[in-house]
Design a protein around this motif. Sequence first.
Motif, PDB file in Angstrom:
ATOM      1  N   ARG A 199       0.830  -1.218   0.000  1.00 34.07           N
ATOM      2  CA  ARG A 199       0.000   0.000   0.000  1.00 34.07           C
ATOM      3  C   ARG A 199       0.866   1.270   0.000  1.00 34.07           C
ATOM      4  N   GLY A 200       2.182   1.122  -0.058  1.00 30.37           N
ATOM      5  CA  GLY A 200       3.074   2.289  -0.066  1.00 30.37           C
ATOM      6  C   GLY A 200       3.048   3.011  -1.401  1.00 30.37           C
ATOM      7  N   ARG A 201       3.806   4.121  -1.446  1.00 37.28           N
ATOM      8  CA  ARG A 201       3.840   4.915  -2.686  1.00 37.28           C
ATOM      9  C   ARG A 201       4.349   4.072  -3.862  1.00 37.28           C
ATOM     10  N   MET A 202       5.436   3.376  -3.664  1.00 35.58           N
ATOM     11  CA  MET A 202       5.983   2.533  -4.741  1.00 35.58           C
ATOM     12  C   MET A 202       5.215   1.227  -4.857  1.00 35.58           C
TER      13      MET A 202
ATOM     14  N   ARG B 254       2.498  -4.260   6.072  1.00 36.15           N
ATOM     15  CA  ARG B 254       3.283  -4.394   7.296  1.00 36.15           C
ATOM     16  C   ARG B 254       2.697  -5.432   8.258  1.00 36.15           C
TER      17      ARG B 254
ATOM     18  N   THR C  66       9.629  -1.759   0.856  1.00 37.84           N
ATOM     19  CA  THR C  66       9.179  -1.496   2.228  1.00 37.84           C
ATOM     20  C   THR C  66      10.018  -0.412   2.896  1.00 37.84           C
TER      21      THR C  66
ATOM     22  N   GLY D 105      13.784  -3.133  -4.236  1.00 43.61           N
ATOM     23  CA  GLY D 105      13.842  -1.706  -4.548  1.00 43.61           C
ATOM     24  C   GLY D 105      14.157  -0.879  -3.322  1.00 43.61           C
TER      25      GLY D 105
ATOM     26  N   SER E  38      15.762   0.941  -0.332  1.00 45.78           N
ATOM     27  CA  SER E  38      17.122   1.450  -0.202  1.00 45.78           C
ATOM     28  C   SER E  38      17.712   1.058   1.150  1.00 45.78           C
TER      29      SER E  38
ATOM     30  N   ALA F 197      18.102  -3.228  -6.816  1.00 42.26           N
ATOM     31  CA  ALA F 197      18.091  -2.116  -7.777  1.00 42.26           C
ATOM     32  C   ALA F 197      18.101  -0.790  -7.015  1.00 42.26           C
ATOM     33  N   PRO F 198      19.240  -0.110  -6.947  1.00 37.96           N
ATOM     34  CA  PRO F 198      19.242   1.199  -6.270  1.00 37.96           C
ATOM     35  C   PRO F 198      18.243   2.157  -6.917  1.00 37.96           C
ATOM     36  N   ASN F 199      18.035   2.007  -8.223  1.00 37.96           N
ATOM     37  CA  ASN F 199      17.043   2.837  -8.894  1.00 37.96           C
ATOM     38  C   ASN F 199      16.525   2.080 -10.120  1.00 37.96           C
ATOM     39  N   PHE F 200      15.194   2.007 -10.248  1.00 41.30           N
ATOM     40  CA  PHE F 200      14.589   1.270 -11.362  1.00 41.30           C
ATOM     41  C   PHE F 200      14.427   2.132 -12.620  1.00 41.30           C
TER      42      PHE F 200
ATOM     43  N   LYS G 279      10.752  10.719   2.532  1.00 42.96           N
ATOM     44  CA  LYS G 279      11.803   9.709   2.391  1.00 42.96           C
ATOM     45  C   LYS G 279      12.507   9.479   3.730  1.00 42.96           C
TER      46      LYS G 279
HETATM   47  N1  LIG Z   1      14.773   1.398  -6.319  1.00 41.07           N
HETATM   48  C1  LIG Z   1      13.954   2.358  -6.723  1.00 41.07           C
HETATM   49  O1  LIG Z   1      13.914   2.727  -7.915  1.00 41.07           O
HETATM   50  C2  LIG Z   1      13.064   3.022  -5.734  1.00 41.07           C
HETATM   51  C3  LIG Z   1      13.174   2.699  -4.431  1.00 41.07           C
HETATM   52  N2  LIG Z   1      12.389   3.290  -3.501  1.00 41.07           N
HETATM   53  C4  LIG Z   1      12.555   2.809  -2.147  1.00 41.07           C
HETATM   54  O2  LIG Z   1      11.457   1.969  -1.840  1.00 41.07           O
HETATM   55  C5  LIG Z   1      11.186   2.036  -0.434  1.00 41.07           C
HETATM   56  C6  LIG Z   1       9.713   2.393  -0.238  1.00 41.07           C
HETATM   57  O3  LIG Z   1       9.496   3.719  -0.696  1.00 41.07           O
HETATM   58  P1  LIG Z   1       8.044   4.358  -0.674  1.00 41.07           P
HETATM   59  O4  LIG Z   1       7.089   3.512  -1.411  1.00 41.07           O
HETATM   60  O5  LIG Z   1       8.222   5.770  -1.063  1.00 41.07           O
HETATM   61  O6  LIG Z   1       7.723   4.288   0.887  1.00 41.07           O
HETATM   62  P2  LIG Z   1       6.286   4.172   1.610  1.00 41.07           P
HETATM   63  O7  LIG Z   1       6.523   4.583   3.023  1.00 41.07           O
HETATM   64  O8  LIG Z   1       5.254   4.885   0.812  1.00 41.07           O
HETATM   65  O9  LIG Z   1       5.940   2.622   1.532  1.00 41.07           O
HETATM   66  C7  LIG Z   1       6.583   1.674   2.287  1.00 41.07           C
HETATM   67  C8  LIG Z   1       5.614   0.580   2.603  1.00 41.07           C
HETATM   68  O10 LIG Z   1       6.306  -0.409   3.354  1.00 41.07           O
HETATM   69  C9  LIG Z   1       5.610  -0.655   4.551  1.00 41.07           C
HETATM   70  N3  LIG Z   1       6.534  -0.889   5.690  1.00 41.07           N
HETATM   71  C10 LIG Z   1       7.208   0.037   6.390  1.00 41.07           C
HETATM   72  N4  LIG Z   1       7.901  -0.538   7.388  1.00 41.07           N
HETATM   73  C11 LIG Z   1       7.645  -1.857   7.283  1.00 41.07           C
HETATM   74  C12 LIG Z   1       8.045  -2.945   8.041  1.00 41.07           C
HETATM   75  N5  LIG Z   1       8.862  -2.810   9.099  1.00 41.07           N
HETATM   76  N6  LIG Z   1       7.597  -4.164   7.649  1.00 41.07           N
HETATM   77  C13 LIG Z   1       6.789  -4.295   6.586  1.00 41.07           C
HETATM   78  N7  LIG Z   1       6.357  -3.254   5.842  1.00 41.07           N
HETATM   79  C14 LIG Z   1       6.780  -2.061   6.192  1.00 41.07           C
HETATM   80  C15 LIG Z   1       4.800   0.574   4.837  1.00 41.07           C
HETATM   81  O11 LIG Z   1       3.684   0.187   5.626  1.00 41.07           O
HETATM   82  P3  LIG Z   1       2.722   1.264   6.320  1.00 41.07           P
HETATM   83  O12 LIG Z   1       1.804   1.673   5.230  1.00 41.07           O
HETATM   84  O13 LIG Z   1       2.074   0.501   7.418  1.00 41.07           O
HETATM   85  O14 LIG Z   1       3.611   2.355   6.829  1.00 41.07           O
HETATM   86  C16 LIG Z   1       4.438   1.045   3.450  1.00 41.07           C
HETATM   87  O15 LIG Z   1       3.259   0.457   2.967  1.00 41.07           O
HETATM   88  C17 LIG Z   1      12.159   3.078   0.123  1.00 41.07           C
HETATM   89  O16 LIG Z   1      13.294   2.427   0.662  1.00 41.07           O
HETATM   90  C18 LIG Z   1      12.561   3.890  -1.092  1.00 41.07           C
HETATM   91  O17 LIG Z   1      13.828   4.475  -0.962  1.00 41.07           O
HETATM   92  C19 LIG Z   1      11.464   4.224  -3.840  1.00 41.07           C
HETATM   93  C20 LIG Z   1      11.327   4.613  -5.125  1.00 41.07           C
HETATM   94  C21 LIG Z   1      12.117   4.047  -6.202  1.00 41.07           C
END
Ligand SMILES: NC(=O)C1=CN([C@@H]2O[C@H](COP(=O)(O)OP(=O)(O)OC[C@H]3O[C@@H](n4cnc5c(N)ncnc54)[C@H](OP(=O)(O)O)[C@@H]3O)[C@@H](O)[C@H]2O)C=CC1
Length: 250
Positions: A13-16, A38, A57, A79, A81, A106-109, A140
């Motif tokens: 359900r996160g942004r990515m 989570r 996550t 994905g 970081s 993947a540090p960046n997709f 972030k």
């Molecule tokens: N490689 C790439 O190209 C990219 C990588 N990223 C990375 O992806 C990751 C997620 O980014 P983003 O989507 O913006 O972040 P968000 O906070 O929007 O999403 C993270 C999700 O992971 C869940 N989460 C957080 N902590 C835990 C945990 N301990 N156990 C299980 N689930 C957990 C969150 O749950 P809850 O909703 O309950 O908080 C949330 O749904 C980051 O590390 C970011 O840097 C981002 C963009 C591009």
Amino acid sequence: MNNPIKVGVLGARGRMGSEAVRAVGEAPDTELVAAINREDPLTGLVDGGAQVAVDLTHPDAVLDNIRFCVEHGIHVVVGTSGLGTPELDRVRGWLADRPEVGVLVAPNFAIGAVLSMRFAELAAKFFESVEIVELHHPKKADAPSGTAARTAQVVAQARAAAGLGAVPDATTKELDGARGADVDGVRVHSVRMTGLVAHQEVLFGTEGETLTIRHDSYDRRSFMPGVLLSIREVGSRPGLTVGLDALLGI
Ligand SMILES: NC(=O)C1=CN([C@@H]2O[C@H](COP(=O)(O)OP(=O)(O)OC[C@H]3O[C@@H](n4cnc5c(N)ncnc54)[C@H](OP(=O)(O)O)[C@@H]3O)[C@@H](O)[C@H]2O)C=CC1
Ligand SMILES: O=C(O)C1=N[C@H](C(=O)O)C[C@H](O)C1
């Protein structure tokens, strides 16, 4: 056509994660079998028959997730970081017991970001000075970004291979943080600002000229072609792969 690849998304359900759920659902050759949040047990991946898990996550959660997947024979596209050399070494250790499993970090997709890291690596040996500015949305969790850390690492390796010494810098008196973080001898500056998504500038300088390599992700959809490519490829790349370079043939 082959059967679609069964995919589980962690952090769904996160942004990515929500973008990845949509992309996996829309692609003709992938099928979403688990959307894990989570509060959900990771066994949902096994119950759904996931062949590939995509971790989006949090740096605090990602290692446990990778370990679970490797132990259960599920390929992983990472994905999230925050994986440095010690964490990658731990992943290699788990993979030693499951050599058939692939983990792709993947540090960046975004294709443009992958290319910009490669361009920076190529440019590195020609310039005395280099600094990185990464700019992201204020939600972030980690700084510097995984992309900036990886860029600094490959630039530093290229400088060392070319016999370049330390980047010139006469600073002897500074306010804490004024010169950014030192990543393998490369200064990295992190900006967090409402309105931004994910952006990076690598600035190079030598006598009488500078070169700036800039990449901008304006929308998280920019990451989805790389996510899908990784899902398609990870199963045929056992062991640990870092970066999309090999997948793109660069
Ligand atoms: N490689 C790439 O190209 C990219 C990588 N990223 C990375 O992806 C990751 C997620 O980014 P983003 O989507 O913006 O972040 P968000 O906070 O929007 O999403 C993270 C999700 O992971 C869940 N989460 C957080 N902590 C835990 C945990 N301990 N156990 C299980 N689930 C957990 C969150 O749950 P809850 O909703 O309950 O908080 C949330 O749904 C980051 O590390 C970011 O840097 C981002 C963009 C591009
Ligand atoms: O958190 C983000 O948003 C992003 N994280 C990755 C990183 O840390 O480099 C990739 C991209 O920059 C977006």
